[in-house]
Scaffold this motif. Structure first.
Motif, short mmCIF file in Angstrom:
data_model
loop_
_atom_site.label_atom_id
_atom_site.label_comp_id
_atom_site.label_asym_id
_atom_site.label_seq_id
_atom_site.Cartn_x
_atom_site.Cartn_y
_atom_site.Cartn_z
N PRO A 196 0.83 -1.21 0.00
CA PRO A 196 0.00 0.00 0.00
C PRO A 196 0.86 1.26 0.00
O PRO A 196 1.99 1.26 0.50
CB PRO A 196 -0.81 -0.12 1.30
N VAL A 197 0.31 2.33 -0.53
CA VAL A 197 1.07 3.57 -0.67
C VAL A 197 1.57 4.09 0.66
O VAL A 197 2.64 4.71 0.74
CB VAL A 197 0.23 4.64 -1.41
N GLU A 198 0.81 3.84 1.74
CA GLU A 198 1.23 4.36 3.04
C GLU A 198 2.48 3.66 3.57
O GLU A 198 3.09 4.11 4.55
CB GLU A 198 0.10 4.25 4.06
N GLN A 199 2.89 2.56 2.94
CA GLN A 199 4.12 1.87 3.34
C GLN A 199 5.31 2.25 2.46
O GLN A 199 6.38 1.66 2.59
CB GLN A 199 3.89 0.35 3.31
N THR A 200 5.11 3.21 1.59
CA THR A 200 6.20 3.69 0.74
C THR A 200 6.77 4.98 1.30
O THR A 200 6.15 5.67 2.10
CB THR A 200 5.73 3.91 -0.70
N GLY A 201 7.96 5.31 0.85
CA GLY A 201 8.61 6.54 1.29
C GLY A 201 9.43 6.34 2.55
O GLY A 201 9.21 5.40 3.32
N GLU A 202 10.37 7.24 2.76
CA GLU A 202 11.37 7.08 3.81
C GLU A 202 11.11 7.88 5.08
O GLU A 202 11.89 7.84 6.03
CB GLU A 202 12.75 7.47 3.25
N ALA A 203 10.01 8.65 5.12
CA ALA A 203 9.81 9.61 6.21
C ALA A 203 9.80 8.95 7.59
O ALA A 203 10.45 9.43 8.52
CB ALA A 203 8.51 10.39 5.98
N ALA A 204 9.03 7.86 7.74
CA ALA A 204 8.92 7.24 9.06
C ALA A 204 10.26 6.66 9.52
O ALA A 204 10.65 6.80 10.69
CB ALA A 204 7.85 6.15 9.04
N CYS A 205 10.98 6.04 8.62
CA CYS A 205 12.29 5.49 8.95
C CYS A 205 13.27 6.61 9.31
O CYS A 205 14.02 6.51 10.29
CB CYS A 205 12.82 4.64 7.80
#
Length: 386
Positions: free
Chosen positions: A31-40
């Motif tokens: 899902p799109v909410e699991q993409t991107g590096e912001a949370a990490c």
């Protein structure tokens, strides 16, 4: 409530793997909410802060930051500026599509930690971060200034390292986190993807002799690329001690519109892996373009983004310090963020625990013993300055 901090490098790696940071380019398989590096990146920033660093997030693209940590540094005894070194893994991972283990599970069993990024490159990142945490009291008095940079977008386009190189470089040395089995990768190949276009004249399929078939023209060119051009790459670029010779792979082809129309267009996508010698001889794009033009004056080459070879001198004193700590030099056929920092003036290498063989696999893992060895190695490297 503040998150519970990990008690060791294995728990730190588990925490990182459990934070989805899938590169959104292509099909991420989640899902799109699991993409991107912001949370990490946010988690890493908090860990760096707890370890005594000043941490900031710098957005490179919307919602996709680099995370940068700067450890305090006391003045040198001679009053001169200290050399600056940066530990720099990447925070994104490849797609999780088709994985046979829970991609964000971080489960430890059979002496291995499983999940996407465990090897590439949250394991190396954890080893670096844990070493910095262990050395947090000693770092200010070291004769080098120590920074950390977690790059977004390494798995596609390398936007994070390019942004960092432009806005914060050059450093005196960069240690890029990759799974190299704790060997010092001071050389790696570059990569050029390019589309080769041939054109023809479309006519009815019943009278092909009255048209010009772009697929047939491409077939002739493919034969030349697969034979004469391969030899040309060897002759021009030479044989590198660590990397061998430059290569070309003919990866994708498409042409025509219907079976009953003579094809007026054909496109071949090639993947070239290039040595420093080929770059010094003019570069992959120039050599490919000239060869195609000599074979078919009507064909054209359209380059896609290119990454450059890494060619850091193995006699560099920072490289030799890594070697003295037990990390022998080697080369690699893949490319990474090190090349972009090096191109901007920062001598760079790639090193970290884990094996590249496990990177991007459907059951990715890193051995827990390798994680611990990696953290110990980076502590040893830092202590070597004391």
């Amino acid at each position: 409530m503040k998150a519970v901090r990990p008690a060791n490098v294995i728990e730190l790696c588990q925490a990182l793997v459990r934070i989805p940071s899938v590169n959104p380019d292509g099909d991420p398989g989640c899902p799109v909410e699991q993409t991107g590096e912001a949370a990490c990146a946010k988690y890493v920033a908090e860990f760096l802060t707890d370890s005594g660093a000043e941490a900031v997030l710098e957005e490179v693209e919307s919602g996709r930051p680099n995370v940068i940590g700067r450890f305090p540094s006391n003045p040198s005894q001679d009053g001169k500026p200290k050399p600056r070194i940066v530990f720099a893994p990447h925070t994104d991972t490849v797609s999780v599509g088709g994985m046979t283990v829970p991609p964000f599970g971080g489960e430890v069993r059979e002496g291995r930690l499983w999940g996407r990024g465990a090897s590439d490159t949250k394991g190396p990142m954890a080893a670096m971060l844990w070493a910095l945490h262990e050395m947090r009291e000693e770092i200010p008095d070291l004769p080098v200034e120590v920074h950390f940079a977690g790059f977004m977008s390494e798995e596609s386009a390398q936007l994070g390292s390019q942004h960092f190189a432009k806005t914060h470089g050059p450093y005196d040395f960069a240690i890029i986190g990759e799974p190299t089995s704790l060997k010092t990768v001071h050389k790696h190949k570059g990569c050029l993807w390019a589309d080769i276009h041939t054109t023809g004249v479309a006519v009815h399929g019943s009278i092909p002799e009255q048209g010009v078939n772009a697929i047939v023209k491409m077939a002739s060119l493919i034969q030349a690329l697969d034979t004469d051009f391969r030899q040309k790459l060897k002759d021009i670029g030479g044989e590198d001690r660590w990397l061998g010779h430059s290569t070309i792979s003919l990866g994708m082809i498409r042409g025509g519109t219907r079976s009953n129309i003579v094809a007026d267009h054909c496109v071949l996508r090639v993947d070239m892996r290039t040595t420093p010698g080929l770059s010094r001889a003019g570069g992959a794009l120039k050599i490919l373009t000239e060869f195609v033009a000599d074979h078919d004056a009507t064909a054209r080459v359209a380059a896609l983004p290119e990454t450059f070879p890494l060619d850091t001198n193995e006699q560099n004193p920072f490289v030799q310090r890594l070697v003295d700590c037990g990390a022998e030099v080697t080369g690699a056929p893949w490319f990474c963020d090190a090349a972009f920092l090096a191109a901007a003036g920062t001598p760079s290498v790639a090193i970290g625990p884990g094996s590249i063989v496990q990177a991007h696999t459907k059951d990715e893992f890193i051995a827990t013993a390798d994680l611990e060895s990696g953290a110990d190695f980076f502590v040893k490297f830092l202590k070597s300055w004391a």
